[in-house]
Motif scaffolding. Structure first.
Motif, mmCIF file in Angstrom:
data_model
loop_
_atom_site.group_PDB
_atom_site.id
_atom_site.type_symbol
_atom_site.label_atom_id
_atom_site.label_comp_id
_atom_site.label_asym_id
_atom_site.label_seq_id
_atom_site.Cartn_x
_atom_site.Cartn_y
_atom_site.Cartn_z
ATOM 1 N N UNK A 291 0.826 -1.205 0.000
ATOM 2 C CA UNK A 291 0.000 0.000 0.000
ATOM 3 C C UNK A 291 0.860 1.255 0.000
ATOM 4 N N UNK A 292 1.907 1.268 0.799
ATOM 5 C CA UNK A 292 2.810 2.424 0.848
ATOM 6 C C UNK A 292 3.497 2.621 -0.498
ATOM 7 N N UNK A 293 3.916 1.536 -1.144
ATOM 8 C CA UNK A 293 4.574 1.628 -2.446
ATOM 9 C C UNK A 293 3.640 2.229 -3.491
ATOM 10 N N UNK A 294 2.384 1.788 -3.500
ATOM 11 C CA UNK A 294 1.413 2.310 -4.463
ATOM 12 C C UNK A 294 1.159 3.793 -4.227
ATOM 13 N N UNK A 295 1.020 4.195 -2.965
ATOM 14 C CA UNK A 295 0.771 5.598 -2.648
ATOM 15 C C UNK A 295 1.955 6.461 -3.070
ATOM 16 N N UNK A 296 3.173 6.023 -2.808
ATOM 17 C CA UNK A 296 4.349 6.785 -3.212
ATOM 18 C C UNK A 296 4.445 6.904 -4.724
ATOM 19 N N UNK A 297 4.116 5.844 -5.441
ATOM 20 C CA UNK A 297 4.152 5.884 -6.903
ATOM 21 C C UNK A 297 3.118 6.861 -7.440
ATOM 22 N N UNK A 298 1.903 6.814 -6.903
ATOM 23 C CA UNK A 298 0.865 7.749 -7.341
ATOM 24 C C UNK A 298 1.254 9.195 -7.040
ATOM 25 N N UNK A 299 1.922 9.404 -5.908
ATOM 26 C CA UNK A 299 2.379 10.752 -5.558
ATOM 27 C C UNK A 299 3.409 11.255 -6.557
ATOM 28 N N UNK A 301 3.765 10.316 -9.682
ATOM 29 C CA UNK A 301 3.101 10.559 -10.959
ATOM 30 C C UNK A 301 2.313 11.868 -10.931
ATOM 31 N N UNK A 302 1.626 12.126 -9.828
ATOM 32 C CA UNK A 302 0.878 13.375 -9.701
ATOM 33 C C UNK A 302 1.813 14.572 -9.667
ATOM 34 N N UNK A 303 2.958 14.421 -9.022
ATOM 35 C CA UNK A 303 3.943 15.492 -8.971
ATOM 36 C C UNK A 303 4.481 15.782 -10.369
ATOM 37 N N UNK A 304 4.713 14.719 -11.161
ATOM 38 C CA UNK A 304 5.170 14.914 -12.522
ATOM 39 C C UNK A 304 4.129 15.582 -13.396
ATOM 40 N N UNK A 305 2.848 15.314 -13.128
ATOM 41 C CA UNK A 305 1.783 15.967 -13.885
ATOM 42 C C UNK A 305 1.679 17.450 -13.532
ATOM 43 N N UNK A 306 1.827 17.771 -12.249
ATOM 44 C CA UNK A 306 1.749 19.169 -11.831
ATOM 45 C C UNK A 306 2.968 19.972 -12.296
ATOM 46 N N UNK A 307 4.118 19.340 -12.223
ATOM 47 C CA UNK A 307 5.362 20.029 -12.550
ATOM 48 C C UNK A 307 6.113 19.227 -13.607
ATOM 49 N N UNK A 308 6.013 19.628 -14.884
ATOM 50 C CA UNK A 308 6.698 18.882 -15.950
ATOM 51 C C UNK A 308 8.198 18.758 -15.737
ATOM 52 N N UNK A 309 8.812 19.723 -15.038
ATOM 53 C CA UNK A 309 10.257 19.665 -14.808
ATOM 54 C C UNK A 309 10.643 18.483 -13.912
ATOM 55 N N UNK A 310 9.663 17.983 -13.125
ATOM 56 C CA UNK A 310 9.947 16.873 -12.216
ATOM 57 C C UNK A 310 9.829 15.521 -12.882
ATOM 58 N N UNK A 311 9.345 15.490 -14.134
ATOM 59 C CA UNK A 311 9.177 14.225 -14.824
ATOM 60 C C UNK A 311 10.512 13.632 -15.214
ATOM 61 N N UNK A 312 10.588 12.339 -15.082
ATOM 62 C CA UNK A 312 11.800 11.616 -15.469
ATOM 63 C C UNK A 312 11.447 10.742 -16.665
ATOM 64 N N UNK A 313 12.106 10.954 -17.805
ATOM 65 C CA UNK A 313 11.798 10.209 -19.015
ATOM 66 C C UNK A 313 12.705 8.995 -19.120
#
Length: 313
Positions: A291-299, A301-313
């Motif tokens: 559950x913790x792993x899923x929550x961290x992953x969703x966080x 992904x949401x951070x990357x959506x809010x801030x494109x600079x945080x996305x890792x390609x």
């Protein structure tokens, strides 16, 4: 982005393996004590040894863990030592109860904290002090004391809500909502105390940046600057705090569930630990780290959506 997701999932798998193996290794030191708990203190050494052998607890540690892991990957977490009920079904049943108070509390925390943080950062002055005073309540008043106070007022005196107990949603949605209201309020107040301060601090930093002054000189309205630009940039750090808040709520579920007599994940874990129910404890550890792993992953992904600079390609 797919590579980033794969790396995060890989890290989560490694974490799950480490947590479950360490948990199993620690539990292996208490196999004899668990056998005595099952048989009673008057059990002879031969009877105790027979029980340990029948459970397979006398095998090498890696062999036992490997056997548990293979079955767990197939969805079989074994059966409770004391109730003989399937561990997976029992854990999921309790987890639903816990998430039914954590998820609404998190949603309310996001809405209230965002409002207070943006309101205080953009207005300042007396408005800022009022918003900080509201969020300060969560720091000053202990959660246990707050829970007892709400029960006394809302349940005992006003009789608006039940003091304890839990009604499943499938049985009666209205009664379910009433049974989780006070626990959700308690968790929300504590969550707002942490998240509102984070949102406020980040919003103040963003509103002082050069791009905000540039947008104002171009005639962009204050509301558009705050919502479309400043809040979006401040959302990343706030999301990180929110994910930590989820973990904190999950860990603090034990207190809430004991106060309100909720048959949830925390109280289930506590009782299994007292009994030395090894299959249940292992199932709880596995579901918790998943559950913790899923929550961290969703966080992330949401951070990357809010801030494109945080996305890792």
């Amino acid at each position: 982005m797919l590579g980033y997701i794969a790396r995060r999932l890989g890290a989560g798998i490694v974490l799950a393996l480490l947590v479950t193996f360490i948990t199993f290794a620690l539990l292996s030191t208490s196999f004899h004590d668990v056998a005595l708990t099952i048989l009673g203190p008057a059990a002879t050494p031969d009877v105790t040894a027979d029980l340990i052998a029948s459970r397979g607890w006398d095998r090498p540690l890696l062999v036992q863990y490997g056997d548990w892991l293979i079955h767990a990957l197939q969805g079989d977490f074994g059966e409770s030592v004391y109730t003989s009920l399937p561990v997976a079904a029992s854990v999921l049943q309790r987890l639903v109860v816990t998430l039914s108070i954590i998820v609404p509390a998190l949603l309310l925390t996001v809405v209230i904290s965002t409002f207070l943080g943006v309101w205080s950062a953009s207005r300042g002055g007396i408005v800022d002090r009022i918003a900080q005073g509201i969020s300060l309540i969560g720091y000053v008043v202990p959660g246990l004391l707050l829970a007892i106070g709400l029960v006394v007022v809302l349940a005992v005196q006003l009789k608006w809500l039940p003091a304890t107990g839990y009604t499943p949603f499938t049985e009666d949605p209205a009664a379910w909502a009433r049974s989780i209201t006070i626990p959700v309020i308690v968790l929300t107040i504590g969550g707002v105390a942490n998240l509102a301060a984070q949102v406020r601090g980040r919003m103040i930093d963003e509103l002082r940046r050069d791009y905000v002054r540039t947008l104002r000189t171009r005639g962009v309205s204050t509301g558009a600057i705050v919502i479309r630009h400043a809040l979006r940039n401040a959302g990343g750090p706030a999301l990180t705090v929110l994910s930590l808040e989820f973990i904190q709520m999950l860990g603090g579920a034990l207190i809430i569930e004991n106060v309100f007599a909720l048959p949830g994940y925390g109280s289930f874990a506590f009782n299994a630990s007292l009994q030395g129910d090894i299959p249940v404890i292992m199932g709880i550890a596995a579901f918790g780290v998943l559950l913790v792993t899923v929550v961290n992953l969703l966080t992330d992904l949401a951070n990357g959506w809010l801030n494109p600079k945080a996305r890792v390609h």
